[in-house]
Design a protein around this motif. Structure first.
Motif, PDB file in Angstrom:
ATOM      1  N   TYR A   1       6.498   7.634 -33.564  1.00  0.00           N
ATOM      2  CA  TYR A   1       7.554   8.060 -32.885  1.00  0.00           C
ATOM      3  C   TYR A   1       7.652   7.108 -31.634  1.00  0.00           C
ATOM      4  CZ  TYR A   1       9.915  10.934 -29.254  1.00  0.00           C
ATOM      5  OH  TYR A   1      10.994  11.447 -28.145  1.00  0.00           O
ATOM      6  N   TYR A   2       6.751   6.841 -30.943  1.00  0.00           N
ATOM      7  CA  TYR A   2       6.952   5.740 -29.565  1.00  0.00           C
ATOM      8  C   TYR A   2       7.449   4.441 -30.203  1.00  0.00           C
ATOM      9  CZ  TYR A   2       5.494   9.774 -26.846  1.00  0.00           C
ATOM     10  OH  TYR A   2       5.677  11.009 -26.129  1.00  0.00           O
ATOM     11  N   ALA A   3       6.881   3.932 -31.288  1.00  0.00           N
ATOM     12  CA  ALA A   3       7.262   2.822 -31.812  1.00  0.00           C
ATOM     13  C   ALA A   3       8.599   2.646 -32.186  1.00  0.00           C
ATOM     14  CB  ALA A   3       6.187   2.353 -32.791  1.00  0.00           C
ATOM     15  N   THR A   4       9.148   3.544 -32.824  1.00  0.00           N
ATOM     16  CA  THR A   4      10.533   3.760 -33.241  1.00  0.00           C
ATOM     17  C   THR A   4      11.570   3.501 -31.959  1.00  0.00           C
ATOM     18  OG1 THR A   4       9.815   5.318 -35.101  1.00  0.00           O
ATOM     19  CG2 THR A   4      12.150   5.233 -34.266  1.00  0.00           C
ATOM     20  N   LYS A   5      10.957   4.037 -30.849  1.00  0.00           N
ATOM     21  CA  LYS A   5      11.840   3.829 -29.591  1.00  0.00           C
ATOM     22  C   LYS A   5      11.914   2.517 -28.823  1.00  0.00           C
ATOM     23  CE  LYS A   5      12.440   8.813 -28.165  1.00  0.00           C
ATOM     24  NZ  LYS A   5      13.893   9.046 -27.857  1.00  0.00           N
ATOM     25  N   ILE A   6      10.994   1.733 -29.414  1.00  0.00           N
ATOM     26  CA  ILE A   6      10.883   0.310 -28.576  1.00  0.00           C
ATOM     27  C   ILE A   6      12.129  -0.422 -28.759  1.00  0.00           C
ATOM     28  CG2 ILE A   6       9.844  -1.736 -28.418  1.00  0.00           C
ATOM     29  CD1 ILE A   6       7.135  -0.452 -29.448  1.00  0.00           C
ATOM     30  N   ASP A   7      12.727  -0.521 -29.928  1.00  0.00           N
ATOM     31  CA  ASP A   7      13.954  -1.140 -30.038  1.00  0.00           C
ATOM     32  C   ASP A   7      14.776  -0.662 -31.342  1.00  0.00           C
ATOM     33  OD1 ASP A   7      15.867  -3.320 -30.998  1.00  0.00           O
ATOM     34  OD2 ASP A   7      14.449  -4.819 -29.759  1.00  0.00           O
TER      35      ASP A   7
ATOM     36  N   MET B   1       5.540  -1.689 -23.746  1.00  0.00           N
ATOM     37  CA  MET B   1       6.108  -2.523 -24.795  1.00  0.00           C
ATOM     38  C   MET B   1       7.719  -2.404 -24.691  1.00  0.00           C
ATOM     39  SD  MET B   1       3.805  -1.909 -28.316  1.00  0.00           S
ATOM     40  CE  MET B   1       2.343  -2.470 -28.165  1.00  0.00           C
ATOM     41  N   SER B   2       8.132  -1.261 -24.172  1.00  0.00           N
ATOM     42  CA  SER B   2       9.613  -0.909 -24.276  1.00  0.00           C
ATOM     43  C   SER B   2      10.251  -1.818 -22.942  1.00  0.00           C
ATOM     44  CB  SER B   2       9.953   0.519 -24.184  1.00  0.00           C
ATOM     45  OG  SER B   2       9.509   1.178 -25.554  1.00  0.00           O
ATOM     46  N   GLN B   3       9.622  -1.876 -21.899  1.00  0.00           N
ATOM     47  CA  GLN B   3      10.061  -2.442 -20.609  1.00  0.00           C
ATOM     48  C   GLN B   3       9.869  -3.863 -20.870  1.00  0.00           C
ATOM     49  OE1 GLN B   3       7.919  -0.261 -17.790  1.00  0.00           O
ATOM     50  NE2 GLN B   3       8.830   1.845 -18.490  1.00  0.00           N
TER      51      GLN B   3
ATOM     52  N   ASP C   1      -2.350   2.473 -14.196  1.00  0.00           N
ATOM     53  CA  ASP C   1      -1.881   1.101 -13.446  1.00  0.00           C
ATOM     54  C   ASP C   1      -1.423  -0.037 -14.660  1.00  0.00           C
ATOM     55  OD1 ASP C   1      -1.810  -1.609 -12.323  1.00  0.00           O
ATOM     56  OD2 ASP C   1      -3.387  -1.377 -11.299  1.00  0.00           O
ATOM     57  N   LYS C   2      -0.078   0.060 -14.749  1.00  0.00           N
ATOM     58  CA  LYS C   2       0.756  -0.615 -15.420  1.00  0.00           C
ATOM     59  C   LYS C   2       0.539  -2.317 -15.433  1.00  0.00           C
ATOM     60  CE  LYS C   2       4.695   2.449 -15.814  1.00  0.00           C
ATOM     61  NZ  LYS C   2       6.294   2.656 -15.638  1.00  0.00           N
ATOM     62  N   ASP C   3       0.314  -2.698 -14.327  1.00  0.00           N
ATOM     63  CA  ASP C   3      -0.146  -4.045 -14.128  1.00  0.00           C
ATOM     64  C   ASP C   3      -1.555  -4.380 -14.990  1.00  0.00           C
ATOM     65  OD1 ASP C   3      -0.695  -6.903 -13.345  1.00  0.00           O
ATOM     66  OD2 ASP C   3      -0.607  -6.355 -11.449  1.00  0.00           O
ATOM     67  N   LEU C   4      -2.317  -3.507 -14.960  1.00  0.00           N
ATOM     68  CA  LEU C   4      -3.720  -3.969 -15.536  1.00  0.00           C
ATOM     69  C   LEU C   4      -3.510  -3.554 -16.913  1.00  0.00           C
ATOM     70  CD1 LEU C   4      -6.890  -3.960 -15.538  1.00  0.00           C
ATOM     71  CD2 LEU C   4      -6.886  -1.465 -14.979  1.00  0.00           C
ATOM     72  N   LEU C   5      -2.729  -2.479 -17.222  1.00  0.00           N
ATOM     73  CA  LEU C   5      -2.604  -2.370 -18.918  1.00  0.00           C
ATOM     74  C   LEU C   5      -2.003  -3.463 -19.592  1.00  0.00           C
ATOM     75  CD1 LEU C   5      -2.764  -0.147 -21.083  1.00  0.00           C
ATOM     76  CD2 LEU C   5      -0.786   0.912 -20.149  1.00  0.00           C
ATOM     77  N   LYS C   6      -0.687  -3.835 -18.982  1.00  0.00           N
ATOM     78  CA  LYS C   6      -0.133  -4.876 -19.497  1.00  0.00           C
ATOM     79  C   LYS C   6      -1.044  -6.148 -19.825  1.00  0.00           C
ATOM     80  CE  LYS C   6       3.963  -7.547 -19.692  1.00  0.00           C
ATOM     81  NZ  LYS C   6       3.219  -8.760 -20.097  1.00  0.00           N
ATOM     82  N   TRP C   7      -1.806  -6.379 -18.653  1.00  0.00           N
ATOM     83  CA  TRP C   7      -2.765  -7.651 -18.895  1.00  0.00           C
ATOM     84  C   TRP C   7      -3.948  -7.376 -19.859  1.00  0.00           C
ATOM     85  CZ3 TRP C   7      -8.072  -8.066 -17.741  1.00  0.00           C
ATOM     86  CH2 TRP C   7      -8.659  -9.232 -17.879  1.00  0.00           C
ATOM     87  N   VAL C   8      -4.383  -6.293 -19.871  1.00  0.00           N
ATOM     88  CA  VAL C   8      -5.335  -5.966 -21.077  1.00  0.00           C
ATOM     89  C   VAL C   8      -4.892  -6.008 -22.229  1.00  0.00           C
ATOM     90  CG1 VAL C   8      -7.140  -4.193 -21.984  1.00  0.00           C
ATOM     91  CG2 VAL C   8      -7.032  -4.599 -19.488  1.00  0.00           C
ATOM     92  N   LEU C   9      -3.650  -5.554 -22.338  1.00  0.00           N
ATOM     93  CA  LEU C   9      -2.777  -5.381 -23.782  1.00  0.00           C
ATOM     94  C   LEU C   9      -2.592  -6.785 -24.226  1.00  0.00           C
ATOM     95  CD1 LEU C   9      -1.374  -4.016 -26.050  1.00  0.00           C
ATOM     96  CD2 LEU C   9       0.522  -3.801 -24.571  1.00  0.00           C
TER      97      LEU C   9
ATOM     98  N   ALA D   1      12.697  -9.447 -23.745  1.00  0.00           N
ATOM     99  CA  ALA D   1      13.128  -9.651 -25.066  1.00  0.00           C
ATOM    100  C   ALA D   1      12.127 -10.181 -25.865  1.00  0.00           C
ATOM    101  CB  ALA D   1      14.461 -10.330 -25.452  1.00  0.00           C
ATOM    102  N   LYS D   2      11.805 -11.429 -25.459  1.00  0.00           N
ATOM    103  CA  LYS D   2      10.742 -12.208 -26.080  1.00  0.00           C
ATOM    104  C   LYS D   2       9.445 -11.483 -26.331  1.00  0.00           C
ATOM    105  CE  LYS D   2       8.160 -16.699 -26.150  1.00  0.00           C
ATOM    106  NZ  LYS D   2       7.947 -18.022 -25.405  1.00  0.00           N
ATOM    107  N   ASN D   3       8.997 -10.906 -25.268  1.00  0.00           N
ATOM    108  CA  ASN D   3       7.444 -10.174 -25.422  1.00  0.00           C
ATOM    109  C   ASN D   3       7.783  -8.819 -26.080  1.00  0.00           C
ATOM    110  OD1 ASN D   3       5.583 -11.646 -23.972  1.00  0.00           O
ATOM    111  ND2 ASN D   3       6.549 -11.230 -21.930  1.00  0.00           N
ATOM    112  N   LYS D   4       8.755  -8.333 -26.155  1.00  0.00           N
ATOM    113  CA  LYS D   4       9.068  -7.017 -26.972  1.00  0.00           C
ATOM    114  C   LYS D   4       9.284  -7.320 -28.403  1.00  0.00           C
ATOM    115  CE  LYS D   4      12.239  -4.172 -25.587  1.00  0.00           C
ATOM    116  NZ  LYS D   4      13.459  -3.301 -25.283  1.00  0.00           N
ATOM    117  N   GLU D   5       9.742  -8.600 -28.637  1.00  0.00           N
ATOM    118  CA  GLU D   5       9.694  -9.002 -30.169  1.00  0.00           C
ATOM    119  C   GLU D   5       8.120  -9.227 -30.827  1.00  0.00           C
ATOM    120  OE1 GLU D   5      11.827 -12.381 -33.131  1.00  0.00           O
ATOM    121  OE2 GLU D   5      12.279 -12.313 -30.914  1.00  0.00           O
TER     122      GLU D   5
END
Length: 395
Positions: free
Chosen positions: A342-348, A301-303, A256-264, A306-310
């Protein structure tokens, strides 16, 4: 003059209509409340004797965790609670899903497989991370030290609530009150002192508040998990945060992306060790000693905007070096670190050279090769393109 009279009559008519409508509406609301109480009582009718006998035992034992009020609870107590819980869920609009979907959800969320051929009616789930692999079926009510979840096969999940904490026992079974008229006195023969154990009657206002909270928790947990009710998820975010966090951090439920983002986001804002809480989200240890890496965290994180990604990237670069997970051998440790980079490199793209340089060492590259670069098509190229592009940190 005639116009004024008409205006007065019109206003008077509107006022009378409003008063009549208001009284009718209030009467209707009172009837609905009365019907709800009667309906609740009717739902228990077939099992009144069973519920009442258990209730008498629980009221007679009191409500004291310290002085053994709950030590005699058993499956009969849970059976009675399930009857009550099922009627509450039914009256709240909860829909029982088909058996296959129910089993699939329990497996996906809690990692537990339901054996439909087992004679056991329940599964007990430990909610504390250190005990989550204990599958022994014990019947012990919800207390500070025993916050078990019980899966009622094919139906719903519930805490093991003592009946007075989920039904208004004085309203539904008023004559039960006579079983708590006398104080419960505990005698300590060693210290030669006597202590009064707490009883349900001691604070009825607090008990009513607890009861309402327990009912809402029961309803909203089940509506969220099994009916995909978004309003219930919102309620849980405000009123049942620990449960939601445990789904992700203890059981590894990240679908559940909504839940995961909230917990993160919640975990990265808290005062406690952000790194430790982040690792609980990033990696889940299963009961067969495997480590599941959740790339879904990096999808969030990738999705992000801009502000939250930073903000996410600043956390990854500024607060932590590489994942530090206890109990890993070198191969597992390298896999977790490799997937993280690997996955962190792809964020930005602007941060492409911030991660793989930390693994710019022959021992890591050899391990990558042995594992065929973890069967990720562009892993090798991304690693080789970025491993020398930044400054590696001391190992």
């Amino acid at each position: 003059m005639i116009k004024n009279e008409k205006s007065k009559l019109t206003k008077l008519g509107i006022l009378i209509f409003v008063l009549i409508y208001g009284c009718a509406k209030k009467k209707e609301e009172n009837i609905q409340i009365e019907n709800k109480i009667n309906k609740e009582t009717m739902l228990y009718n077939d099992n009144n004797d069973k519920i009442k006998s258990i209730l008498i035992k629980q009221v007679d034992s009191g409500s004291d965790e310290v002085y053994g009020s709950f030590q005699d609870y058993n499956k009969d107590d849970l059976d009675a609670l399930v009857i009550v819980a099922q009627s509450i869920l039914k009256s709240s609009g909860y829909k029982i899903v088909d058996n296959k979907n129910f089993n699939d959800i329990v497996k996906k969320v809690f990692g537990r497989i339901i054996d439909d051929h087992s004679i056991n009616e329940y599964l007990k789930i430990e909610t504390f991370a250190e005990n989550k692999c204990d599958k022994s079926l014990q019947y012990y009510p919800y207390t500070t030290d025993a916050q078990y979840l019980y899966v009622v096969k094919g139906k719903f999940i519930t805490n093991f609530y003592p009946l007075p904490t989920i039904i208004d026992y004085l309203k539904l079974f008023p004559d039960v009150s006579k079983f708590e008229k006398e104080d419960i006195i505990i005698e300590d023969k060693i210290e030669n002192v006597k202590t009064k154990a707490s009883q349900w009657k001691d604070d009825l206002q607090y008990l009513a508040q607890t009861r309402e909270k327990n009912i809402q928790i029961l309803i909203n947990r089940n509506k969220y998990l099994f009916n995909d009710n978004k309003a219930s998820l919102v309620w849980l975010k405000f009123n049942d945060q620990e449960f939601l966090e445990s789904l992700v951090k203890v059981f590894g439920y990240v679908q559940d992306k909504d839940l995961l983002k909230w917990v993160l986001d919640r975990s990265l804002k808290e005062d406690k060790s952000k790194e430790e809480e982040f690792y609980k989200i990033l990696v889940t240890k299963t009961c067969d000693n495997k480590y599941i890496f959740h790339k879904e965290v990096f999808d969030i994180m990738s999705q992000a905007d801009a502000k939250n990604k930073e903000n996410y990237l600043n956390f990854l670069i500024g607060r932590i070096d590489l994942p530090k997970i206890e109990g890993l051998n070198f191969s597992e440790d390298t896999r977790i670190k490799a997937l993280y980079c690997y996955y962190a490199t792809k964020i930005d793209r602007n941060y492409m050279f911030s991660f793989f340089p930390k693994l710019n060492d022959e021992k890591f590259e050899e391990e990558f090769k042995r594992n065929n670069y973890y069967n990720i098509p562009d892993f090798k190229k991304l690693f080789e393109d970025t491993k020398n592009g930044g400054i590696g940190l001391p190992m």
